[in-house]
Motif scaffolding. Structure first.
Motif, PDB file in Angstrom:
ATOM      1  N   THR A   1       1.449  20.807  11.588  1.00 18.86           N
ATOM      2  CA  THR A   1       0.527  21.587  10.765  1.00 18.86           C
ATOM      3  C   THR A   1      -0.341  20.652   9.929  1.00 18.86           C
ATOM      4  OG1 THR A   1       2.175  21.758   8.992  1.00 18.86           O
ATOM      5  CG2 THR A   1       2.065  23.576  10.578  1.00 18.86           C
ATOM      6  N   MET A   2      -1.560  21.081   9.647  1.00 14.02           N
ATOM      7  CA  MET A   2      -2.455  20.302   8.794  1.00 14.02           C
ATOM      8  C   MET A   2      -1.873  20.234   7.386  1.00 14.02           C
ATOM      9  SD  MET A   2      -5.488  19.188   9.968  1.00 14.02           S
ATOM     10  CE  MET A   2      -6.664  19.467  11.298  1.00 14.02           C
ATOM     11  N   PRO A   3      -1.819  19.055   6.773  1.00 14.30           N
ATOM     12  CA  PRO A   3      -1.393  19.000   5.373  1.00 14.30           C
ATOM     13  C   PRO A   3      -2.377  19.784   4.501  1.00 14.30           C
ATOM     14  CG  PRO A   3      -1.528  16.803   6.341  1.00 14.30           C
ATOM     15  CD  PRO A   3      -2.189  17.747   7.293  1.00 14.30           C
ATOM     16  N   PRO A   4      -1.929  20.254   3.328  1.00 11.06           N
ATOM     17  CA  PRO A   4      -2.857  20.949   2.440  1.00 11.06           C
ATOM     18  C   PRO A   4      -3.921  19.983   1.909  1.00 11.06           C
ATOM     19  CG  PRO A   4      -0.770  20.543   1.326  1.00 11.06           C
ATOM     20  CD  PRO A   4      -0.581  20.147   2.753  1.00 11.06           C
ATOM     21  N   ARG A   5      -5.016  20.546   1.431  1.00 17.91           N
ATOM     22  CA  ARG A   5      -6.039  19.727   0.794  1.00 17.91           C
ATOM     23  C   ARG A   5      -5.399  18.967  -0.365  1.00 17.91           C
ATOM     24  NH1 ARG A   5     -11.503  19.206   0.548  1.00 17.91           N
ATOM     25  NH2 ARG A   5     -12.438  18.829  -1.495  1.00 17.91           N
TER      26      ARG A   5
ATOM     27  N   VAL B   1       0.860  -1.188   0.000  1.00 15.94           N
ATOM     28  CA  VAL B   1       0.000   0.000   0.000  1.00 15.94           C
ATOM     29  C   VAL B   1       0.896   1.238   0.000  1.00 15.94           C
ATOM     30  CG1 VAL B   1      -1.783   1.276   1.259  1.00 15.94           C
ATOM     31  CG2 VAL B   1      -1.769  -1.227   1.323  1.00 15.94           C
ATOM     32  N   PHE B   2       0.745   2.076  -1.027  1.00 17.47           N
ATOM     33  CA  PHE B   2       1.561   3.294  -1.124  1.00 17.47           C
ATOM     34  C   PHE B   2       0.695   4.497  -1.432  1.00 17.47           C
ATOM     35  CE2 PHE B   2       4.996   0.382  -1.204  1.00 17.47           C
ATOM     36  CZ  PHE B   2       6.111   1.102  -0.799  1.00 17.47           C
ATOM     37  N   TRP B   3       1.125   5.645  -0.924  1.00 10.77           N
ATOM     38  CA  TRP B   3       0.386   6.867  -1.212  1.00 10.77           C
ATOM     39  C   TRP B   3       1.345   8.050  -1.238  1.00 10.77           C
ATOM     40  CZ3 TRP B   3       0.932   4.599   3.420  1.00 10.77           C
ATOM     41  CH2 TRP B   3       1.246   5.405   4.531  1.00 10.77           C
ATOM     42  N   GLY B   4       0.908   9.111  -1.912  1.00  8.43           N
ATOM     43  CA  GLY B   4       1.705  10.328  -1.999  1.00  8.43           C
ATOM     44  C   GLY B   4       1.209  11.364  -1.015  1.00  8.43           C
ATOM     45  N   GLY B   5       2.131  12.036  -0.349  1.00  6.13           N
ATOM     46  CA  GLY B   5       1.746  13.029   0.643  1.00  6.13           C
ATOM     47  C   GLY B   5       2.402  12.705   1.964  1.00  6.13           C
ATOM     48  N   SER B   6       1.910  13.336   3.023  1.00  7.08           N
ATOM     49  CA  SER B   6       2.456  13.086   4.353  1.00  7.08           C
ATOM     50  C   SER B   6       1.320  12.827   5.321  1.00  7.08           C
ATOM     51  CB  SER B   6       3.278  14.289   4.817  1.00  7.08           C
ATOM     52  OG  SER B   6       2.473  15.456   4.812  1.00  7.08           O
ATOM     53  N   PRO B   7       1.591  12.097   6.405  1.00  8.76           N
ATOM     54  CA  PRO B   7       0.535  11.828   7.381  1.00  8.76           C
ATOM     55  C   PRO B   7       0.040  13.111   8.038  1.00  8.76           C
ATOM     56  CG  PRO B   7       2.457  10.406   7.737  1.00  8.76           C
ATOM     57  CD  PRO B   7       2.858  11.461   6.766  1.00  8.76           C
ATOM     58  N   THR B   8      -1.202  13.106   8.489  1.00  9.35           N
ATOM     59  CA  THR B   8      -1.750  14.238   9.229  1.00  9.35           C
ATOM     60  C   THR B   8      -1.130  14.278  10.627  1.00  9.35           C
ATOM     61  OG1 THR B   8      -3.564  12.936  10.145  1.00  9.35           O
ATOM     62  CG2 THR B   8      -3.957  14.021   8.016  1.00  9.35           C
ATOM     63  N   ILE B   9      -1.451  15.327  11.381  1.00  8.14           N
ATOM     64  CA  ILE B   9      -0.970  15.444  12.763  1.00  8.14           C
ATOM     65  C   ILE B   9      -1.389  14.221  13.574  1.00  8.14           C
ATOM     66  CG2 ILE B   9      -1.140  16.810  14.892  1.00  8.14           C
ATOM     67  CD1 ILE B   9      -1.777  19.256  13.075  1.00  8.14           C
ATOM     68  N   ALA B  10      -2.686  13.863  13.457  1.00  9.11           N
ATOM     69  CA  ALA B  10      -3.211  12.732  14.232  1.00  9.11           C
ATOM     70  C   ALA B  10      -2.585  11.414  13.791  1.00  9.11           C
ATOM     71  CB  ALA B  10      -4.725  12.673  14.093  1.00  9.11           C
ATOM     72  N   SER B  11      -2.385  11.258  12.476  1.00 11.13           N
ATOM     73  CA  SER B  11      -1.777  10.014  11.977  1.00 11.13           C
ATOM     74  C   SER B  11      -0.347   9.873  12.479  1.00 11.13           C
ATOM     75  CB  SER B  11      -1.794   9.992  10.449  1.00 11.13           C
ATOM     76  OG  SER B  11      -3.109   9.923   9.957  1.00 11.13           O
ATOM     77  N   THR B  12       0.399  10.970  12.480  1.00 10.34           N
ATOM     78  CA  THR B  12       1.785  10.934  12.967  1.00 10.34           C
ATOM     79  C   THR B  12       1.827  10.522  14.431  1.00 10.34           C
ATOM     80  OG1 THR B  12       2.343  12.707  11.416  1.00 10.34           O
ATOM     81  CG2 THR B  12       3.905  12.282  13.196  1.00 10.34           C
ATOM     82  N   GLN B  13       0.922  11.076  15.214  1.00 12.51           N
ATOM     83  CA  GLN B  13       0.849  10.732  16.636  1.00 12.51           C
ATOM     84  C   GLN B  13       0.534   9.248  16.814  1.00 12.51           C
ATOM     85  OE1 GLN B  13      -1.867  13.219  18.791  1.00 12.51           O
ATOM     86  NE2 GLN B  13      -1.463  12.252  20.749  1.00 12.51           N
ATOM     87  N   THR B  14      -0.431   8.762  16.044  1.00 10.93           N
ATOM     88  CA  THR B  14      -0.816   7.354  16.130  1.00 10.93           C
ATOM     89  C   THR B  14       0.342   6.443  15.755  1.00 10.93           C
ATOM     90  OG1 THR B  14      -3.124   7.873  15.654  1.00 10.93           O
ATOM     91  CG2 THR B  14      -2.420   5.615  15.261  1.00 10.93           C
ATOM     92  N   ILE B  15       1.059   6.801  14.675  1.00 14.81           N
ATOM     93  CA  ILE B  15       2.176   5.976  14.208  1.00 14.81           C
ATOM     94  C   ILE B  15       3.229   5.834  15.307  1.00 14.81           C
ATOM     95  CG2 ILE B  15       4.141   5.921  12.610  1.00 14.81           C
ATOM     96  CD1 ILE B  15       2.172   7.362  10.570  1.00 14.81           C
ATOM     97  N   LEU B  16       3.589   6.964  15.925  1.00 12.05           N
ATOM     98  CA  LEU B  16       4.631   6.937  16.965  1.00 12.05           C
ATOM     99  C   LEU B  16       4.178   6.177  18.204  1.00 12.05           C
ATOM    100  CD1 LEU B  16       6.445  10.392  17.040  1.00 12.05           C
ATOM    101  CD2 LEU B  16       7.437   8.144  16.648  1.00 12.05           C
ATOM    102  N   VAL B  17       2.984   6.481  18.672  1.00  9.24           N
ATOM    103  CA  VAL B  17       2.482   5.821  19.887  1.00  9.24           C
ATOM    104  C   VAL B  17       2.346   4.323  19.651  1.00  9.24           C
ATOM    105  CG1 VAL B  17       0.523   5.633  21.468  1.00  9.24           C
ATOM    106  CG2 VAL B  17       1.318   7.885  20.745  1.00  9.24           C
ATOM    107  N   ASN B  18       1.793   3.967  18.496  1.00 10.61           N
ATOM    108  CA  ASN B  18       1.578   2.560  18.172  1.00 10.61           C
ATOM    109  C   ASN B  18       2.899   1.805  18.047  1.00 10.61           C
ATOM    110  OD1 ASN B  18       0.276   0.426  15.768  1.00 10.61           O
ATOM    111  ND2 ASN B  18      -0.768   0.764  17.696  1.00 10.61           N
ATOM    112  N   ALA B  19       3.866   2.424  17.372  1.00 10.16           N
ATOM    113  CA  ALA B  19       5.171   1.781  17.184  1.00 10.16           C
ATOM    114  C   ALA B  19       5.873   1.555  18.510  1.00 10.16           C
ATOM    115  CB  ALA B  19       6.039   2.626  16.263  1.00 10.16           C
ATOM    116  N   ALA B  20       5.657   2.466  19.452  1.00 17.87           N
ATOM    117  CA  ALA B  20       6.357   2.390  20.736  1.00 17.87           C
ATOM    118  C   ALA B  20       5.690   1.456  21.733  1.00 17.87           C
ATOM    119  CB  ALA B  20       6.470   3.789  21.336  1.00 17.87           C
ATOM    120  N   THR B  21       4.411   1.206  21.565  1.00 17.06           N
ATOM    121  CA  THR B  21       3.686   0.483  22.616  1.00 17.06           C
ATOM    122  C   THR B  21       3.094  -0.854  22.161  1.00 17.06           C
ATOM    123  OG1 THR B  21       1.659   1.719  22.089  1.00 17.06           O
ATOM    124  CG2 THR B  21       3.073   2.637  23.799  1.00 17.06           C
TER     125      THR B  21
END
Length: 378
Positions: free
Chosen positions: A288-292, A165-185
């Motif tokens: 910051t929120m990614p652009p639309r 699964v691949f996509w272009g762009g960057s994770p949102t603020i919430a997605s970044t938080q989830t990725i880090l918390v999930n990876a750590a715990t």
């Protein structure tokens, strides 16, 4: 509010990046909804500034405390709750318990494998007994790839799924938080002979040949994803491995380093302090929120190789705007549930609940994915 006059759909976390998109597509389906969250001011501002055509939507804004009691009161009289408030393992239990108490169907956009495992074990049977749907992970990163997998599995005798699964762009603020918390715990699992088996914690980045480009792409197990959990009780399937990533190579190369540094910095902390520290790290990575999304830039590729002892199938779905895909999938789930029961109650994936051809049809109707390219080898 009089329960008989309650709007049938509630978007919880409506002021966030994904929540806004869910509201946008609910407007396009003509579905009345409540935009709910902690701050009425933030919700109102998000609706007015970030949801195109909101002036033609039938909606209202409601601020609510994040407690089971307050959420139950809000949900009572509605039919469907679309939850975008993560990390879901931390903030999800109150929402699920409130849905059960208020007799509402539940969907969310999670990418947390441990949350799916918890939901199935602790709440699946209760939702099924109540005739309610419990459908986590209804989002591009999981559902579009699941559609491709289901198309492959229409050929009998294939029992192994290799998903990218691949996509272009960057994770949102919430997605970044989830990725880090999930990876750590949490641990990440793949499916091996119908058993969840842990990915090697030090597996690192994988190089993948993905359809549509000559350059190799970098991928990670990405928390294990939803697919191994959804397919582990599918009698057709014995093995599922999923790797995912963004097309931005420098960003992908930085992810393992950020996670490793965050793990080292929070070692030995209690759960509450660790969550606060990881949230702070996430904010420093993405605040910051990614652009639309722009369909020329924010492309997506979902590729599935399915195999069996004597057969092969490959399905690739090229698309764009992965967060818009998520918003549409959530809105369609509400649209479907308001008209008839799902194909399966209790714990179920989007495809299991609504049908993979039906979901594909919606994504194509709104111009978010191309016609799947399916190759079958006898």
């Amino acid at each position: 509010m009089n329960n008989s006059a309650k709007k049938p759909v509630i978007v919880y976390g409506a002021s966030g990046y994904t929540g806004r998109l869910v509201c946008e597509y609910l407007r396009e389906y003509g579905i009345p909804f409540i935009a709910a969250g902690r701050s009425a001011d933030k919700l109102q501002a998000a609706m007015q500034s970030n949801v195109p055509g909101i002036e033609t939507a039938d909606y209202e804004v409601v601020a609510v405390e994040h407690t089971t009691a307050a959420l139950t009161k809000l949900f009572t009289g509605a039919s469907v709750v679309l939850n975008t408030v993560g990390p879901f393992a931390k903030f999800g239990p109150e929402v699920v318990q409130a849905c059960l108490a208020a007799k509402c169907h539940y969907t969310d956009t999670t990418g947390e494998q441990d949350w799916l495992i918890t939901l199935e074990a602790e709440y699946g049977a209760q939702f099924a007994a109540a005739g309610l749907l419990l459908s986590p992970g209804l989002a591009h990163m999981y559902t579009t790839g699941e559609i491709a997998a289901q198309l492959c599995l229409e050929t009998p005798g294939l029992d192994t799924l290799d998903i990218a699964v691949f996509w272009g762009g960057s994770p949102t603020i919430a997605s970044t938080q989830t990725i880090l918390v999930n990876a750590a715990t949490s641990k990440a699992f793949h499916l091996q002979q119908n058993r969840l088996v842990e990915w090697q914690p030090d597996a690192g980045l994988y190089s993948l040949a993905i359809p549509g480009q000559h350059e190799l792409a970098l991928a990670l197990p990405w928390g294990g994803t939803s697919h191994p959990v959804w397919f582990r009780k599918d009698p057709r399937v014995a093995n599922v491995k999923v790797l995912g990533g963004v097309f931005n190579k420098p960003l992908m190369m930085g992810v393992p380093k950020i996670v490793e540094a965050a793990l080292k910095a929070t070692e030995g902390m209690n759960e509450q302090d660790r969550y606060a520290a990881l949230s702070q790290t996430a904010a420093s990575v993405m605040n910051t929120m990614p652009p639309r999304e722009n369909p020329r830039l924010n492309k997506s590729v979902d590729s599935v190789h399915a195999s069996g002892p004597l057969g092969r199938a490959h399905c690739v779905i090229f698309g764009n705007s992965n967060y818009k895909q998520t918003g549409l999938l959530q809105a369609y789930a509400a649209h479907a549930l308001l008209q008839q029961p799902p194909k399966r109650v209790g714990f179920a994936s989007g495809c299991q609940a609504f049908g993979h051809h039906e979901l594909l049809g919606q994504l194509r109707a709104f111009g978010l994915v191309a016609k799947p390219e399916l190759t079958i080898s006898d």
